[in-house]
Design a protein around this motif. Structure first.
Motif, PDB file in Angstrom:
ATOM      1  N   VAL A   1       0.108   0.398 -10.223  1.00 60.30           N
ATOM      2  CA  VAL A   1       0.028  -0.567  -9.127  1.00 60.30           C
ATOM      3  C   VAL A   1      -1.318  -0.433  -8.424  1.00 60.30           C
ATOM      4  O   VAL A   1      -1.955   0.614  -8.473  1.00 60.30           O
ATOM      5  CB  VAL A   1       1.184  -0.384  -8.116  1.00 60.30           C
ATOM      6  N   PRO A   2      -1.757  -1.490  -7.755  1.00 62.27           N
ATOM      7  CA  PRO A   2      -3.028  -1.412  -7.029  1.00 62.27           C
ATOM      8  C   PRO A   2      -2.906  -0.460  -5.841  1.00 62.27           C
ATOM      9  O   PRO A   2      -1.799  -0.142  -5.390  1.00 62.27           O
ATOM     10  CB  PRO A   2      -3.269  -2.844  -6.558  1.00 62.27           C
ATOM     11  N   PHE A   3      -4.017  -0.028  -5.325  1.00 59.76           N
ATOM     12  CA  PHE A   3      -4.025   0.886  -4.187  1.00 59.76           C
ATOM     13  C   PHE A   3      -3.549   0.188  -2.918  1.00 59.76           C
ATOM     14  O   PHE A   3      -2.752   0.723  -2.161  1.00 59.76           O
ATOM     15  CB  PHE A   3      -5.432   1.459  -3.998  1.00 59.76           C
ATOM     16  N   LEU A   4      -4.033  -1.030  -2.684  1.00 61.85           N
ATOM     17  CA  LEU A   4      -3.699  -1.790  -1.484  1.00 61.85           C
ATOM     18  C   LEU A   4      -2.792  -2.969  -1.816  1.00 61.85           C
ATOM     19  O   LEU A   4      -2.601  -3.309  -2.976  1.00 61.85           O
ATOM     20  CB  LEU A   4      -4.974  -2.301  -0.815  1.00 61.85           C
ATOM     21  N   GLY A   5      -2.250  -3.592  -0.774  1.00 65.12           N
ATOM     22  CA  GLY A   5      -1.454  -4.804  -0.953  1.00 65.12           C
ATOM     23  C   GLY A   5       0.021  -4.514  -1.070  1.00 65.12           C
ATOM     24  O   GLY A   5       0.453  -3.366  -1.204  1.00 65.12           O
ATOM     25  N   LYS A   6       0.805  -5.588  -1.011  1.00 63.34           N
ATOM     26  CA  LYS A   6       2.259  -5.463  -1.126  1.00 63.34           C
ATOM     27  C   LYS A   6       2.609  -4.871  -2.487  1.00 63.34           C
ATOM     28  O   LYS A   6       2.153  -5.356  -3.514  1.00 63.34           O
ATOM     29  CB  LYS A   6       2.906  -6.835  -0.965  1.00 63.34           C
ATOM     30  N   GLY A   7       3.404  -3.834  -2.472  1.00 66.46           N
ATOM     31  CA  GLY A   7       3.775  -3.173  -3.718  1.00 66.46           C
ATOM     32  C   GLY A   7       2.742  -2.168  -4.197  1.00 66.46           C
ATOM     33  O   GLY A   7       2.906  -1.564  -5.247  1.00 66.46           O
ATOM     34  N   GLY A   8       1.678  -1.980  -3.424  1.00 67.04           N
ATOM     35  CA  GLY A   8       0.630  -1.035  -3.796  1.00 67.04           C
ATOM     36  C   GLY A   8       0.955   0.388  -3.356  1.00 67.04           C
ATOM     37  O   GLY A   8       1.965   0.649  -2.704  1.00 67.04           O
ATOM     38  N   VAL A   9       0.086   1.297  -3.732  1.00 70.54           N
ATOM     39  CA  VAL A   9       0.275   2.716  -3.444  1.00 70.54           C
ATOM     40  C   VAL A   9       0.461   2.945  -1.941  1.00 70.54           C
ATOM     41  O   VAL A   9       1.414   3.609  -1.519  1.00 70.54           O
ATOM     42  CB  VAL A   9      -0.927   3.542  -3.967  1.00 70.54           C
ATOM     43  N   ILE A  10      -0.436   2.416  -1.125  1.00 70.42           N
ATOM     44  CA  ILE A  10      -0.363   2.626   0.320  1.00 70.42           C
ATOM     45  C   ILE A  10       0.959   2.099   0.877  1.00 70.42           C
ATOM     46  O   ILE A  10       1.609   2.757   1.687  1.00 70.42           O
ATOM     47  CB  ILE A  10      -1.560   1.962   1.038  1.00 70.42           C
ATOM     48  N   ASN A  11       1.386   0.930   0.427  1.00 69.60           N
ATOM     49  CA  ASN A  11       2.652   0.357   0.888  1.00 69.60           C
ATOM     50  C   ASN A  11       3.821   1.277   0.581  1.00 69.60           C
ATOM     51  O   ASN A  11       4.694   1.500   1.425  1.00 69.60           O
ATOM     52  CB  ASN A  11       2.846  -1.021   0.243  1.00 69.60           C
ATOM     53  N   HIS A  12       3.850   1.835  -0.606  1.00 74.12           N
ATOM     54  CA  HIS A  12       4.935   2.744  -0.986  1.00 74.12           C
ATOM     55  C   HIS A  12       4.886   4.030  -0.168  1.00 74.12           C
ATOM     56  O   HIS A  12       5.925   4.532   0.270  1.00 74.12           O
ATOM     57  CB  HIS A  12       4.880   3.060  -2.480  1.00 74.12           C
ATOM     58  N   LEU A  13       3.700   4.577   0.033  1.00 74.66           N
ATOM     59  CA  LEU A  13       3.585   5.813   0.803  1.00 74.66           C
ATOM     60  C   LEU A  13       4.000   5.603   2.258  1.00 74.66           C
ATOM     61  O   LEU A  13       4.609   6.486   2.870  1.00 74.66           O
ATOM     62  CB  LEU A  13       2.156   6.363   0.732  1.00 74.66           C
ATOM     63  N   GLN A  14       3.713   4.439   2.812  1.00 72.63           N
ATOM     64  CA  GLN A  14       4.107   4.153   4.196  1.00 72.63           C
ATOM     65  C   GLN A  14       5.616   4.068   4.353  1.00 72.63           C
ATOM     66  O   GLN A  14       6.152   4.394   5.406  1.00 72.63           O
ATOM     67  CB  GLN A  14       3.463   2.843   4.671  1.00 72.63           C
ATOM     68  N   ARG A  15       6.313   3.639   3.324  1.00 74.14           N
ATOM     69  CA  ARG A  15       7.776   3.506   3.385  1.00 74.14           C
ATOM     70  C   ARG A  15       8.505   4.799   3.052  1.00 74.14           C
ATOM     71  O   ARG A  15       9.690   4.938   3.330  1.00 74.14           O
ATOM     72  CB  ARG A  15       8.235   2.411   2.435  1.00 74.14           C
TER      73      ARG A  15
END
Length: 117
Positions: free
Chosen positions: A83-97
């Motif tokens: 998955v991409p680093f940013l954006g919906k479904g991205g790494v950052i999104n998953h880590l935030q959840r």
């Protein structure tokens, strides 16, 4: 990335032990419960997030999925690949959840995984 030094197998085994742990006797366990899973962890799932760089990584993910099935936790494990680093479904999104981060890398010379979490 799904590299051997990250020891994803250990993560699967630890997660399996957690969700199959016996409920505390002081918490009034349900004697009619037939499931092997501790009801305390009904809503918990393991998300393995990473990239597959090559065929070796892809084979590793296949073996991890087989291990999850063998441990009878495949319905509680999600593999999120490339998955991409940013954006919906991205790494950052998953880590935030995420509520918990699990670090099992045995050969980390810099510690970036802990910083990322």
């Amino acid at each position: 990335q799904f590299r051997p030094e990250k020891d994803h197998e250990l993560q699967l085994k630890a997660f399996s032990q957690l969700i199959k742990s016996k409920p505390s006797k002081t918490k009034n366990p349900n004697p009619n419960q037939k499931s092997m899973f501790n009801p305390k962890y009904n809503d918990v799932k393991l998300m393995l997030l990473g990239s597959c760089r090559d065929e070796g990584d892809a084979d590793r993910v296949t073996k991890l999925k087989e291990l999850a099935k063998k441990l009878e936790i495949e319905h509680r494990v999600e593999f999120i690949l490339n998955v991409p680093f940013l954006g919906k479904g991205g790494v950052i999104n998953h880590l935030q959840r995420a509520r918990v981060g699990l670090h099992t890398m045995w050969n980390e010379h810099f510690g970036i995984g802990v910083v990322e979490m």
